[in-house]
Design an enzyme around this catalytic site. Structure first.
Site, mmCIF file in Angstrom:
data_model
loop_
_atom_site.group_PDB
_atom_site.id
_atom_site.type_symbol
_atom_site.label_atom_id
_atom_site.label_comp_id
_atom_site.label_asym_id
_atom_site.label_seq_id
_atom_site.Cartn_x
_atom_site.Cartn_y
_atom_site.Cartn_z
ATOM 1 N N ASN A 239 -12.360 -26.660 15.560
ATOM 2 C CA ASN A 239 -11.811 -25.559 16.363
ATOM 3 C C ASN A 239 -12.780 -24.383 16.331
ATOM 4 O O ASN A 239 -13.846 -24.465 15.718
ATOM 5 C CB ASN A 239 -10.411 -25.175 15.863
ATOM 6 C CG ASN A 239 -10.448 -24.759 14.410
ATOM 7 O OD1 ASN A 239 -11.084 -23.779 14.057
ATOM 8 N ND2 ASN A 239 -9.784 -25.527 13.549
ATOM 9 N N PRO B 176 -2.124 -32.912 5.645
ATOM 10 C CA PRO B 176 -1.164 -32.172 4.814
ATOM 11 C C PRO B 176 -1.138 -30.705 5.210
ATOM 12 O O PRO B 176 -2.149 -30.167 5.680
ATOM 13 C CB PRO B 176 -1.721 -32.338 3.399
ATOM 14 C CG PRO B 176 -3.156 -32.693 3.579
ATOM 15 C CD PRO B 176 -3.269 -33.413 4.885
ATOM 16 N N PHE C 216 -1.870 -16.936 7.450
ATOM 17 C CA PHE C 216 -2.223 -16.386 8.759
ATOM 18 C C PHE C 216 -1.544 -17.243 9.823
ATOM 19 O O PHE C 216 -1.265 -18.418 9.587
ATOM 20 C CB PHE C 216 -3.746 -16.410 8.971
ATOM 21 C CG PHE C 216 -4.426 -15.155 8.492
ATOM 22 C CD1 PHE C 216 -4.455 -14.840 7.146
ATOM 23 C CD2 PHE C 216 -5.031 -14.280 9.387
ATOM 24 C CE1 PHE C 216 -5.075 -13.687 6.698
ATOM 25 C CE2 PHE C 216 -5.650 -13.125 8.961
ATOM 26 C CZ PHE C 216 -5.670 -12.827 7.615
HETATM 27 O O1 PMT Z 1 -12.417 -17.562 11.497
HETATM 28 P P1 PMT Z 1 -12.385 -16.492 12.566
HETATM 29 O O2 PMT Z 1 -13.270 -16.804 13.754
HETATM 30 O O3 PMT Z 1 -12.675 -15.123 12.011
HETATM 31 O O4 PMT Z 1 -10.914 -16.445 13.173
HETATM 32 C C1 PMT Z 1 -9.842 -16.011 12.373
HETATM 33 C C2 PMT Z 1 -8.585 -16.821 12.655
HETATM 34 C C3 PMT Z 1 -8.130 -16.558 14.076
HETATM 35 C C4 PMT Z 1 -8.843 -18.314 12.446
HETATM 36 C C5 PMT Z 1 -7.516 -16.332 11.607
HETATM 37 O O5 PMT Z 1 -7.277 -14.973 11.791
HETATM 38 C C6 PMT Z 1 -6.224 -17.119 11.711
HETATM 39 O O6 PMT Z 1 -5.358 -16.808 12.484
HETATM 40 N N1 PMT Z 1 -6.087 -18.198 10.881
HETATM 41 C C7 PMT Z 1 -4.948 -19.107 10.933
HETATM 42 C C8 PMT Z 1 -5.146 -20.048 12.072
HETATM 43 C C9 PMT Z 1 -4.130 -21.156 12.097
HETATM 44 O O7 PMT Z 1 -4.543 -22.309 12.081
HETATM 45 O O8 PMT Z 1 -2.856 -20.839 12.043
HETATM 46 P P2 PMT Z 1 -1.672 -21.908 11.977
HETATM 47 O O9 PMT Z 1 -0.577 -21.232 12.642
HETATM 48 O O10 PMT Z 1 -2.079 -23.253 12.481
HETATM 49 O O11 PMT Z 1 -1.380 -22.073 10.433
HETATM 50 C C10 PMT Z 1 -0.562 -21.196 9.700
HETATM 51 C C11 PMT Z 1 -1.016 -21.098 8.283
HETATM 52 O O12 PMT Z 1 -0.919 -22.374 7.628
HETATM 53 C C12 PMT Z 1 -2.456 -20.652 8.121
HETATM 54 O O13 PMT Z 1 -2.529 -19.803 7.009
HETATM 55 C C13 PMT Z 1 -3.204 -21.957 7.844
HETATM 56 O O14 PMT Z 1 -4.337 -21.743 7.011
HETATM 57 C C14 PMT Z 1 -2.157 -22.780 7.133
HETATM 58 N N2 PMT Z 1 -2.270 -24.238 7.369
HETATM 59 C C15 PMT Z 1 -2.138 -24.722 8.642
HETATM 60 C C16 PMT Z 1 -2.183 -26.086 8.842
HETATM 61 C C17 PMT Z 1 -2.389 -26.953 7.744
HETATM 62 N N3 PMT Z 1 -2.455 -28.255 7.908
HETATM 63 N N4 PMT Z 1 -2.518 -26.449 6.514
HETATM 64 C C18 PMT Z 1 -2.455 -25.112 6.314
HETATM 65 O O15 PMT Z 1 -2.567 -24.644 5.189
#
Ligand code: PMT
Length: 422
Positions: free
Chosen positions: A217, A316, A334
């Site tokens: 991504n 996971p 995040f």
């Molecule tokens: O890296 P940059 O270019 O600076 O961009 C920053 C960012 C936009 C990536 C960052 O600010 C951000 O939003 N990160 C989270 C992106 C994301 O994948 O969000 P999510 O909604 O899919 O996941 C929610 C949370 O669960 C996140 O903390 C993620 O790390 C965590 N997660 C998600 C999926 C997974 N399988 N395991 C996880 O731990």
């Protein structure tokens, strides 16, 4: 090493005593004094007798605006600060360059000239910036002296590897003045996160399709690296688990590189034991290819005109697992959202048992993936939200860590530094 790596690291300005010892790298001392003065520091310099042969006291005193001292028993001018007062005056002592000989004298507590006397007398933190021939650096005597000095709390920067003035290649070059000045700001900053161990994830994961192709991504890692850098500046021990990125490791941060979500999960589990705060900025892929090919998939090997189907399986949820076993850790997630920002973030906050979710609206211009700024909303349990304007990622990191500190203080009744449960 590019100077932009340090551009954001301002730190606090303070009273810096620069002790220059006698190596060829002493020629960089004037540039270092300029960088420190530019950073707002009040700088004084001492030279060892050998250093006086490499750099002129007049140049240094002109740049720092104070007399440069080199002799222990100086004919003291009226109003001159004596050497013990100078040791007490300093809020930070930088030894740059630190030669093998000076490190040996420091390690063994010798006080046979002004510089070593000051180093023994001062109660200020000491930053040593070694520079020497690679074989002198690697010699067991020097390495044992480093162990001794580290145990006593002396901080080190460098040496860097490269071509050395003596003609050899290897570690031994003095770090650049901009890096030393940045480190000075860092060491002078009140260590409001001292005693905390921060585990930060950053960047996107890369899920292999075959040896050359992958699903990934647009996460650059910038948000996570900014948090790691700011946390280190505030005195935390920081481990940064990073997906593939070309960003340089922030000063004072230990970095663990990973590629896939499974590798990230493994690294996070390993580091979680000692972490007191976990911040997951990584954009972890929710899916991976069920069976990555071990040889490059060639279109020529498929029937003419045929497409390719990939079977994806779920990865996971690392953050969810951390939430389940968080103990007393502070856990921050995040959420990258394109619609219903707060509502979706709140669902993640509850499902993943986070203390804060930082929600970013990735549809907003100039914010989110692969840019230097972010517009975020902090979402707390109990319904609270705080919307921030578009800020640099370093500023977002600062605001977030301010909240982490408040949470920590509230839990500990104001006493920082207690480790998390198991
Ligand atoms: O890296 P940059 O270019 O600076 O961009 C920053 C960012 C936009 C990536 C960052 O600010 C951000 O939003 N990160 C989270 C992106 C994301 O994948 O969000 P999510 O909604 O899919 O996941 C929610 C949370 O669960 C996140 O903390 C993620 O790390 C965590 N997660 C998600 C999926 C997974 N399988 N395991 C996880 O731990």
């Amino acid at each position: 090493m590019g100077s932009d790596r340090f551009a954001s690291l301002k730190g606090r300005a303070g009273r810096v005593l620069l002790a220059v010892s006698g190596g060829i790298a002493a020629y960089k001392a004037p540039e270092l004094v300029r960088a420190l003065v530019k950073g707002g520091h009040n700088v004084r310099c001492t030279l060892t007798p050998a250093a006086e042969r490499f750099v002129s006291p007049l140049v240094l005193s002109t740049l720092c605006g104070a007399r440069v001292r080199s002799a222990l028993f100086d004919s003291t001018e009226e109003g001159e600060i004596d050497h013990i007062a100078l040791a007490d005056w300093a809020e930070l002592v930088i030894v740059a360059p630190a030669t093998a000989h000076l490190l040996a004298r420091m390690a063994h507590g010798l006080a046979d000239d002004l510089t070593t006397t000051l180093l023994l007398a001062t109660r200020a933190p000491v930053l040593a910036v070694p520079a020497m021939n690679v074989n002198m650096w690697r010699h067991p005597a020097t390495q044992q002296n480093l162990v001794l000095l580290r145990e006593r709390g002396v901080r080190f920067l460098g040496p860097e590897a490269g071509e050395l003035a003596c003609g050899w290649e290897g570690e031994g070059r003095m770090s650049e003045p901009s890096a030393i000045a940045a480190m000075a700001g860092l060491l002078l900053t009140p260590p409001t996160l001292a005693g905390e161990v921060l585990l930060v994830t950053a960047g996107g994961t890369r899920e292999a399709i075959d040896p050359v192709r992958a699903i990934t991504n647009r996460s650059s890692g910038k948000m996570g690296f900014a948090i790691a850098s700011e946390a280190a500046r505030r005195g935390a021990q920081v481990v940064l688990v990073a997906g593939p990125t070309s960003l340089a490791t922030p000063l004072g941060v230990r970095r663990v590189d990973v590629e896939s979500a499974l590798e990230m999960q493994l690294a996070v589990q390993r580091e979680l034991v000692s972490a007191t705060v976990v911040i997951m900025t990584a954009a972890v892929s929710d899916f991976r290819v069920a069976k990555p090919a071990d040889r490059k998939i060639r279109k020529e090997d498929l029937p003419p005109g045929a497409g390719l189907s990939l079977e994806l399986v779920r990865n996971p949820d690392i953050l969810k697992q951390i939430g389940e076993e968080k103990g007393r850790r502070i856990v921050v997630g995040f959420a990258a959202e394109s619609h219903d920002l707060v509502e979706n973030a709140r669902k993640k906050l509850v499902a993943k048992k986070c203390d804060i979710i930082v929600a970013n609206d990735i549809t907003r211009e100039g914010s989110g993936f692969d840019v230097d700024a972010n517009a975020v909303v902090f979402v707390w349990p109990g319904g609270g939200v705080e919307e921030l304007p578009l800020l640099s990622k370093l500023e977002v990191a600062g605001r977030l860590l301010d909240h982490v500190e408040k949470l920590r203080d509230a839990r500990q009744g104001g006493a920082p530094g207690t480790k998390a449960d198991g």
